[in-house]
Design an enzyme around this catalytic site. Structure first.
Site, PDB file in Angstrom:
ATOM      1  N   GLY A  17      -5.633  23.483  -0.850  1.00  0.00           N
ATOM      2  CA  GLY A  17      -7.061  23.534  -0.506  1.00  0.00           C
ATOM      3  C   GLY A  17      -7.584  24.958  -0.465  1.00  0.00           C
ATOM      4  CG  HIS A  18      -6.660  27.832  -3.615  1.00  0.00           C
ATOM      5  ND1 HIS A  18      -6.311  26.652  -4.226  1.00  0.00           N
ATOM      6  CD2 HIS A  18      -7.179  28.613  -4.592  1.00  0.00           C
ATOM      7  CE1 HIS A  18      -6.599  26.716  -5.510  1.00  0.00           C
ATOM      8  NE2 HIS A  18      -7.127  27.891  -5.758  1.00  0.00           N
ATOM      9  N   GLY A  20     -11.438  25.798  -0.485  1.00  0.00           N
ATOM     10  CA  GLY A  20     -12.292  25.446   0.650  1.00  0.00           C
ATOM     11  C   GLY A  20     -12.472  26.628   1.592  1.00  0.00           C
ATOM     12  CG  MET A  21     -14.929  28.210   5.579  1.00  0.00           C
ATOM     13  SD  MET A  21     -16.343  27.898   6.650  1.00  0.00           S
ATOM     14  CE  MET A  21     -15.842  26.449   7.542  1.00  0.00           C
ATOM     15  CB  VAL A  22      -9.883  26.091   6.272  1.00  0.00           C
ATOM     16  CG1 VAL A  22      -8.545  26.369   6.919  1.00  0.00           C
ATOM     17  CG2 VAL A  22     -10.899  25.660   7.307  1.00  0.00           C
ATOM     18  N   GLY A 112      -6.062  19.413  11.416  1.00  0.00           N
ATOM     19  CA  GLY A 112      -6.887  18.267  11.788  1.00  0.00           C
ATOM     20  C   GLY A 112      -8.273  18.723  12.182  1.00  0.00           C
ATOM     21  CB  SER A 113     -11.120  17.684  12.818  1.00  0.00           C
ATOM     22  OG  SER A 113     -12.382  17.585  13.439  1.00  0.00           O
ATOM     23  CB  SER A 114     -12.343  19.243  17.968  1.00  0.00           C
ATOM     24  OG  SER A 114     -13.589  19.339  17.323  1.00  0.00           O
ATOM     25  CB  CYS A 115     -13.981  14.611  15.122  1.00  0.00           C
ATOM     26  SG  CYS A 115     -13.110  14.403  13.583  1.00  0.00           S
ATOM     27  CE1 TYR A 142     -12.049  15.344   7.679  1.00  0.00           C
ATOM     28  CE2 TYR A 142     -12.488  15.757  10.007  1.00  0.00           C
ATOM     29  CZ  TYR A 142     -12.065  16.202   8.768  1.00  0.00           C
ATOM     30  OH  TYR A 142     -11.646  17.499   8.623  1.00  0.00           O
ATOM     31  CE  LYS A 146      -8.455  16.353   8.266  1.00  0.00           C
ATOM     32  NZ  LYS A 146      -7.568  17.153   7.417  1.00  0.00           N
ATOM     33  CG  ASN A 171     -17.802  21.317  15.220  1.00  0.00           C
ATOM     34  OD1 ASN A 171     -16.929  20.603  15.697  1.00  0.00           O
ATOM     35  ND2 ASN A 171     -18.984  20.849  14.871  1.00  0.00           N
ATOM     36  CG  HIS A 185     -19.675  21.014   9.203  1.00  0.00           C
ATOM     37  ND1 HIS A 185     -18.921  21.217   8.081  1.00  0.00           N
ATOM     38  CD2 HIS A 185     -19.093  19.987   9.866  1.00  0.00           C
ATOM     39  CE1 HIS A 185     -17.923  20.349   8.067  1.00  0.00           C
ATOM     40  NE2 HIS A 185     -17.998  19.589   9.136  1.00  0.00           N
ATOM     41  NE  ARG A 215     -20.803  18.457  17.511  1.00  0.00           N
ATOM     42  CZ  ARG A 215     -21.312  17.467  18.248  1.00  0.00           C
ATOM     43  NH1 ARG A 215     -21.385  17.572  19.564  1.00  0.00           N
ATOM     44  NH2 ARG A 215     -21.737  16.350  17.667  1.00  0.00           N
TER      45      ARG A 215
HETATM   46  O1  GFB Z   1     -21.995  20.110  12.346  1.00  0.00           O
HETATM   47  P1  GFB Z   1     -22.305  18.670  12.426  1.00  0.00           P
HETATM   48  O2  GFB Z   1     -22.822  18.022  11.180  1.00  0.00           O
HETATM   49  O3  GFB Z   1     -21.010  17.926  12.889  1.00  0.00           O
HETATM   50  O4  GFB Z   1     -23.424  18.434  13.550  1.00  0.00           O
HETATM   51  P2  GFB Z   1     -20.404  17.124  14.121  1.00  0.00           P
HETATM   52  C1  GFB Z   1     -23.320  18.975  14.834  1.00  0.00           C
HETATM   53  C2  GFB Z   1     -24.584  18.693  15.616  1.00  0.00           C
HETATM   54  O5  GFB Z   1     -25.641  19.480  15.055  1.00  0.00           O
HETATM   55  C3  GFB Z   1     -25.059  17.236  15.579  1.00  0.00           C
HETATM   56  C4  GFB Z   1     -26.779  18.670  14.861  1.00  0.00           C
HETATM   57  O6  GFB Z   1     -25.542  16.882  16.838  1.00  0.00           O
HETATM   58  C5  GFB Z   1     -26.202  17.288  14.565  1.00  0.00           C
HETATM   59  O7  GFB Z   1     -27.172  16.270  14.743  1.00  0.00           O
HETATM   60  N1  GFB Z   1     -27.638  19.231  13.799  1.00  0.00           N
HETATM   61  C6  GFB Z   1     -28.865  19.760  13.994  1.00  0.00           C
HETATM   62  C7  GFB Z   1     -27.367  19.294  12.480  1.00  0.00           C
HETATM   63  N2  GFB Z   1     -29.415  20.124  12.835  1.00  0.00           N
HETATM   64  C8  GFB Z   1     -28.501  19.850  11.873  1.00  0.00           C
HETATM   65  C9  GFB Z   1     -28.528  20.006  10.454  1.00  0.00           C
HETATM   66  O8  GFB Z   1     -29.486  20.474   9.845  1.00  0.00           O
HETATM   67  N3  GFB Z   1     -27.375  19.639   9.800  1.00  0.00           N
HETATM   68  C10 GFB Z   1     -26.297  19.119  10.444  1.00  0.00           C
HETATM   69  N4  GFB Z   1     -25.210  18.788   9.721  1.00  0.00           N
HETATM   70  N5  GFB Z   1     -26.278  18.925  11.789  1.00  0.00           N
HETATM   71  C11 GFB Z   1     -18.674  16.661  12.274  1.00  0.00           C
HETATM   72  C12 GFB Z   1     -17.837  15.465  11.983  1.00  0.00           C
HETATM   73  O9  GFB Z   1     -19.335  16.272  13.418  1.00  0.00           O
HETATM   74  O10 GFB Z   1     -17.925  17.816  12.606  1.00  0.00           O
HETATM   75  C13 GFB Z   1     -16.639  15.768  11.209  1.00  0.00           C
HETATM   76  O11 GFB Z   1     -18.673  14.466  11.424  1.00  0.00           O
HETATM   77  C14 GFB Z   1     -15.904  16.992  11.685  1.00  0.00           C
HETATM   78  O12 GFB Z   1     -15.809  14.660  11.191  1.00  0.00           O
HETATM   79  C15 GFB Z   1     -16.824  18.130  11.884  1.00  0.00           C
HETATM   80  O13 GFB Z   1     -15.150  16.726  12.850  1.00  0.00           O
HETATM   81  C16 GFB Z   1     -16.147  19.357  12.465  1.00  0.00           C
HETATM   82  O14 GFB Z   1     -19.764  18.080  15.084  1.00  0.00           O
HETATM   83  O15 GFB Z   1     -21.355  16.173  14.750  1.00  0.00           O
END
Ligand code: GFB
Length: 315
Positions: A17-18, A20-22, A112-115, A142, A146, A171, A185, A215
């Site tokens: 996965g080189h 990707g960001m990580v 993995g992930s904190s989820c 997901y 994980k 995150n 994200h 978060r």
């Molecule tokens: O980063 P995010 O998509 O991931 O969203 P999760 C985090 C929070 O930010 C949520 C809010 O409450 C979103 O509703 N948010 C606000 C936004 N504005 C935005 C926007 O414009 N875009 C996005 N994407 N979010 C993911 C998991 O969850 O995190 C994965 O679905 C994984 O499985 C990853 O674990 C690290 O923290 O909610």
């Protein structure tokens, strides 16, 4: 770190996965170790195909491997593409872990992930919170994949004595992040939106959901450093949380990003978009007792990410 239990010096280390960001951050970090870094492009080896993974490992024989390859995305991508998130991730990790055992990989680190933790886990979340309650609905697919990856590492350790370990990061954000608004994200999404709003002279920035979830954000260069630390020093069945040790409310994150980007308008909130888990803060005592802690504060990390965005990712 030459006196570490598993020094990387002289070893062949595969970063799966080189691109990707990580993975990319890990390749940059490993360049400071005296090891040989192995990578392979998706066009050459599709990690979801078992025979391709087995052939690649049998041919290249890495001594260590990091599973940074995954299908990832933000809350909307997770919620709308459940089959991809569960199938791709199960296939990638099962293929790599099984082939790594067969090819005698000495050390493997699974990411993995904190989820993986229950939606309503007590905060901060210790490693022991795993499988103590229901998962958050938006990313359960997901999360299940994980959790299976972590369990694969434990099973191969128990049955075959493999030194396979797992790390669960908070995150992540940083250089190399995905800035596509449909799959990104929150940090990348808000950074891009704030940047475009500033240029367009808009007076507001649209934040998904209520803005109330919390978060924890870890800078990807810090994560890469933690992964190298764990590869060299940690061996155990228990997975290890990797986090920044503090969290922030999404509305405050949006304000901080606006400041870093130089957007002076206000924030609007879109209740039509999901909030997801109310809070995700990792208990990082295990990792700090092992001797590692992060070094990049959120504001600094965001500023560095924004510089990267302006140079390489601005559409
Ligand atoms: O980063 P995010 O998509 O991931 O969203 P999760 C985090 C929070 O930010 C949520 C809010 O409450 C979103 O509703 N948010 C606000 C936004 N504005 C935005 C926007 O414009 N875009 C996005 N994407 N979010 C993911 C998991 O969850 O995190 C994965 O679905 C994984 O499985 C990853 O674990 C690290 O923290 O909610």
């Amino acid at each position: 770190m030459t006196d570490a239990p598993y020094p990387l010096g002289g070893r062949r280390v595969w970063v799966a996965g080189h691109r990707g960001m990580v993975g990319a951050a890990l390749v940059r970090r490993l360049a400071h170790e005296d090891c040989e870094i192995l990578t392979v492009d998706r066009a050459e080896v599709d990690l979801r195909r078992q025979s391709e993974v087995e052939d690649w490992l049998a041919e290249t024989r890495p001594q260590a491997a990091v599973v940074a390859a995954a299908t990832v995305g933000g809350i909307q991508a997770n919620d709308s593409r459940p089959a991809e998130f569960i199938y791709d991730n199960l296939a990638i990790e099962a293929n790599i872990i099984h082939a790594a055992w067969r090819c005698g990989v000495e050390k493997l680190l699974f990411l993995g992930s904190s989820c993986i933790y229950p939606r309503d886990a007590a905060q901060p979340m210790t490693e022991e919170a795993l499988l103590t309650g229901p998962l958050e609905a938006t990313n359960q697919w997901y999360a299940v994949a994980k959790i299976a990856g972590l369990k694969l590492c434990q099973a191969y350790r128990r049955q075959y004595g493999c030194d396979f370990i797992s790390a669960m990061p908070a995150n992540l954000y940083g250089p190399g992040d995905n800035f596509d608004l449909a799959s990104s994200h929150v940090v990348a999404a808000l950074m891009r939106k704030a940047h475009e709003a500033r240029i367009a002279g808009d007076d507001s920035l649209a934040v998904w959901g209520s803005g109330r979830p919390r978060r924890e954000f870890l800078y990807v260069e810090d994560l890469a450093d933690a992964l190298v630390f764990l590869l060299q020093t940690y061996s155990g069945e228990a997975h290890v949380n990797v986090g920044a040790g503090k969290d922030i409310v999404i509305s405050e994150l949006a304000a901080l990003i606006a400041e870093v980007v130089g957007f002076a308008g206000g924030l609007t909130f879109d209740p039509g978009k999901p909030d997801g888990t109310p809070r995700k803060l990792l208990d990082v005592s295990r990792l700090s007792e092992l001797g590692w802690s992060p070094s990049t504060g959120l504001r600094d990390g965001l500023a560095q990410t924004y510089r990267w965005f302006c140079e390489y990712a601005e559409p």
